[in-house]
Design a protein around this motif. Structure first.
Motif, PDB file in Angstrom:
ATOM      1  N   VAL A  38       4.990  54.345   9.496  1.00  0.00           N
ATOM      2  CA  VAL A  38       5.040  53.058   8.802  1.00  0.00           C
ATOM      3  C   VAL A  38       4.992  51.922   9.819  1.00  0.00           C
ATOM      4  CG1 VAL A  38       6.434  51.555   7.336  1.00  0.00           C
ATOM      5  CG2 VAL A  38       6.298  54.005   6.834  1.00  0.00           C
ATOM      6  N   THR A  39       5.793  52.045  10.878  1.00  0.00           N
ATOM      7  CA  THR A  39       5.801  51.012  11.915  1.00  0.00           C
ATOM      8  C   THR A  39       4.429  50.851  12.547  1.00  0.00           C
ATOM      9  OG1 THR A  39       8.122  51.533  12.400  1.00  0.00           O
ATOM     10  CG2 THR A  39       6.925  50.253  14.046  1.00  0.00           C
ATOM     11  N   LEU A  40       3.772  51.982  12.853  1.00  0.00           N
ATOM     12  CA  LEU A  40       2.443  51.929  13.457  1.00  0.00           C
ATOM     13  C   LEU A  40       1.442  51.236  12.541  1.00  0.00           C
ATOM     14  CD1 LEU A  40       2.360  55.479  15.049  1.00  0.00           C
ATOM     15  CD2 LEU A  40       2.139  53.326  16.295  1.00  0.00           C
ATOM     16  N   PHE A  41       1.495  51.580  11.252  1.00  0.00           N
ATOM     17  CA  PHE A  41       0.568  50.935  10.319  1.00  0.00           C
ATOM     18  C   PHE A  41       0.846  49.437  10.238  1.00  0.00           C
ATOM     19  CE2 PHE A  41      -0.177  49.071   6.172  1.00  0.00           C
ATOM     20  CZ  PHE A  41      -1.548  49.246   6.054  1.00  0.00           C
ATOM     21  N   MET A  42       2.114  49.073  10.053  1.00  0.00           N
ATOM     22  CA  MET A  42       2.453  47.668   9.860  1.00  0.00           C
ATOM     23  C   MET A  42       2.171  46.843  11.111  1.00  0.00           C
ATOM     24  SD  MET A  42       3.306  46.964   6.776  1.00  0.00           S
ATOM     25  CE  MET A  42       3.904  45.302   7.114  1.00  0.00           C
ATOM     26  N   GLU A  43       2.426  47.399  12.273  1.00  0.00           N
ATOM     27  CA  GLU A  43       2.134  46.663  13.502  1.00  0.00           C
ATOM     28  C   GLU A  43       0.623  46.476  13.658  1.00  0.00           C
ATOM     29  OE1 GLU A  43       4.516  45.154  15.456  1.00  0.00           O
ATOM     30  OE2 GLU A  43       5.713  45.791  13.730  1.00  0.00           O
ATOM     31  N   GLY A  44      -0.154  47.487  13.269  1.00  0.00           N
ATOM     32  CA  GLY A  44      -1.608  47.337  13.274  1.00  0.00           C
ATOM     33  C   GLY A  44      -2.066  46.294  12.269  1.00  0.00           C
ATOM     34  N   PHE A  45      -1.434  46.317  11.097  1.00  0.00           N
ATOM     35  CA  PHE A  45      -1.760  45.327  10.056  1.00  0.00           C
ATOM     36  C   PHE A  45      -1.480  43.916  10.567  1.00  0.00           C
ATOM     37  CE2 PHE A  45      -0.274  42.652   6.533  1.00  0.00           C
ATOM     38  CZ  PHE A  45      -1.352  42.717   5.670  1.00  0.00           C
ATOM     39  N   LYS A  46      -0.369  43.732  11.246  1.00  0.00           N
ATOM     40  CA  LYS A  46      -0.023  42.415  11.783  1.00  0.00           C
ATOM     41  C   LYS A  46      -1.044  41.947  12.821  1.00  0.00           C
ATOM     42  CE  LYS A  46       4.245  42.239  13.186  1.00  0.00           C
ATOM     43  NZ  LYS A  46       5.539  42.737  13.739  1.00  0.00           N
ATOM     44  N   ARG A  47      -1.463  42.868  13.696  1.00  0.00           N
ATOM     45  CA  ARG A  47      -2.480  42.512  14.693  1.00  0.00           C
ATOM     46  C   ARG A  47      -3.797  42.122  14.016  1.00  0.00           C
ATOM     47  NH1 ARG A  47      -1.062  47.216  16.970  1.00  0.00           N
ATOM     48  NH2 ARG A  47      -3.090  48.131  16.438  1.00  0.00           N
ATOM     49  N   ASP A  48      -4.189  42.924  13.046  1.00  0.00           N
ATOM     50  CA  ASP A  48      -5.474  42.702  12.381  1.00  0.00           C
ATOM     51  C   ASP A  48      -5.503  41.408  11.585  1.00  0.00           C
ATOM     52  OD1 ASP A  48      -6.354  45.119  13.418  1.00  0.00           O
ATOM     53  OD2 ASP A  48      -5.898  46.244  11.582  1.00  0.00           O
ATOM     54  N   THR A  49      -4.362  41.013  11.028  1.00  0.00           N
ATOM     55  CA  THR A  49      -4.321  39.858  10.127  1.00  0.00           C
ATOM     56  C   THR A  49      -3.711  38.610  10.765  1.00  0.00           C
ATOM     57  OG1 THR A  49      -2.186  40.597   9.219  1.00  0.00           O
ATOM     58  CG2 THR A  49      -4.196  41.326   8.077  1.00  0.00           C
ATOM     59  N   GLY A  50      -3.204  38.746  11.981  1.00  0.00           N
ATOM     60  CA  GLY A  50      -2.612  37.591  12.653  1.00  0.00           C
ATOM     61  C   GLY A  50      -1.315  37.131  12.025  1.00  0.00           C
ATOM     62  N   THR A  51      -0.536  38.072  11.492  1.00  0.00           N
ATOM     63  CA  THR A  51       0.735  37.745  10.851  1.00  0.00           C
ATOM     64  C   THR A  51       1.915  38.209  11.703  1.00  0.00           C
ATOM     65  OG1 THR A  51       0.597  39.800   9.577  1.00  0.00           O
ATOM     66  CG2 THR A  51      -0.196  37.799   8.506  1.00  0.00           C
ATOM     67  N   ASP A  52       3.077  37.653  11.413  1.00  0.00           N
ATOM     68  CA  ASP A  52       4.309  38.024  12.126  1.00  0.00           C
ATOM     69  C   ASP A  52       5.365  38.398  11.097  1.00  0.00           C
ATOM     70  OD1 ASP A  52       6.420  38.383  13.836  1.00  0.00           O
ATOM     71  OD2 ASP A  52       6.668  36.254  14.324  1.00  0.00           O
ATOM     72  N   ILE A  53       5.530  39.703  10.873  1.00  0.00           N
ATOM     73  CA  ILE A  53       6.512  40.227   9.915  1.00  0.00           C
ATOM     74  C   ILE A  53       7.442  41.150  10.691  1.00  0.00           C
ATOM     75  CG2 ILE A  53       6.838  41.431   7.722  1.00  0.00           C
ATOM     76  CD1 ILE A  53       3.884  40.874   7.092  1.00  0.00           C
TER      77      ILE A  53
END
Length: 325
Positions: free
Chosen positions: A165-180
């Motif tokens: 989950v962490t790996l997916f979400m961290e990738g999602f943040k990189r791809d979308t330019g978000t900070d969650i």
């Protein structure tokens, strides 16, 4: 000459007898209850399925399977307990992509050897994971969530019960330019509870843990990671349909035992579990109704799958920049 012939005959007979012994042991197995370790906190879908399989063992094998919850440390606690058990077929365990594919590249040292300490029995299923938010969040789709997260950097957080989950979400943040921000939890059920209470606003977890809460409006499902829409929520898009084309390495869960379980016992367990899960009533209640997809391959195919999956996971972890602990 006769003595030599007699000796050869005796050796051949003994060899035949020894060859038959493992099969005889498999036919007698089991003679006592079978422990099934699951490495998550109590209350999730994994425990439900394992208990159902254990009850079916009672009917078909004459002995029940009982679930022992050993949560903690991204499944390391439960995996280690399984690896250290006698390889006699009386301890099985549910392990995941985290346990054997991601953990070796995230942790500097593990108490178990992911490549050699476990006997693959059957790859059980894929999860359908959902991108979920608390309904109090002003985001009705993935695009709105991304926009909201960008407008308030660092103000949102997500619950993570596992490294995948962490790996997916961290990738999602990189791809979308978000900070969650990430908040860790011991199990998927815990992360779901935190999402409902508002302790976290975002989660990416198996929908099987929270189907009732989604239908009841306590959680909002924005997208699913499967290649096609979930039949449980046909109105919810896939991640690709929602506009996200990043990597989503699907979560698998399989049944293992400690390395060295006799092959005839492994074969019998594989056959029995496959038969149980393939029964239409069981599949409908415990697989389809929980948003899961059965796999049910052979021990040999499962072993090869793990080797390939681990190689992909190594590259995924490297690209993520997630540091070893």
């Amino acid at each position: 000459m006769r003595l030599g012939s007699w000796t050869c005959g005796l050796v051949a007979a003994l060899g035949l007898q020894l060859a038959v012994l493992p099969d005889a042991a498999a036919q007698e197995y089991p003679t006592r209850p079978i422990r099934i370790i699951q490495p998550f906190s109590s209350g999730g879908f994994a425990e439900t399925i394992l208990r159902a399989i254990g009850e079916e063992f009672r009917k078909s094998l004459g002995q029940p399977g009982f679930v022992e919850n050993r949560p903690g440390a991204n499944s390391i606690v439960g995996a280690n307990a399984c690896a250290k058990a006698p390889p006699d077929g009386y301890t099985l365990c549910l392990l995941t992509i985290d346990t054997l594919s991601y953990n070796p590249f995230i942790y500097k040292k593990l108490p178990y050897d992911p490549a050699n300490d476990f006997e693959p029995i059957i790859n059980l299923l894929y999860l359908t994971e959902g991108f979920l938010v608390n309904p109090g969040l002003n985001a009705n789709n993935l695009a709105e969530l991304i926009a909201l997260a960008k407008s308030k950097p660092g103000s949102l957080n997500y619950g993570s019960p596992a490294n995948n989950v962490t790996l997916f979400m961290e990738g999602f943040k990189r791809d979308t330019g978000t900070d969650i921000k990430m908040i860790p939890y011991k199990g998927f059920g815990d992360a779901g509870t935190a999402l409902i209470s508002g302790e976290v606003q975002v989660a990416f977890i198996g929908i099987g843990n929270v189907i009732g809460h989604i239908r009841g409006g306590k959680i909002r499902l924005l997208a699913v990671d499967s290649t096609t829409r979930s039949p449980l929520f046909p109105g919810v898009p896939t991640l690709v349909e929602a506009g996200y084309h990043g990597v989503a390495n699907r979560i698998w869960l399989g049944i293992f035992g400690p390395a060295g379980i006799p092959k005839p016992i492994v074969a019998r367990l594989n056959s029995e579990i496959s038969r149980i899960v393939s029964v239409p009533a069981f599949k409908e209640r415990y697989i389809k109704a929980l948003g899961l997809e059965e796999i049910l391959d052979s021990p040999e195919n499962f072993a090869q799958f793990i080797r390939e999956n681990r190689a992909r996971a190594e590259e995924y972890v490297r690209l993520s920049g997630l540091r070893s602990e």
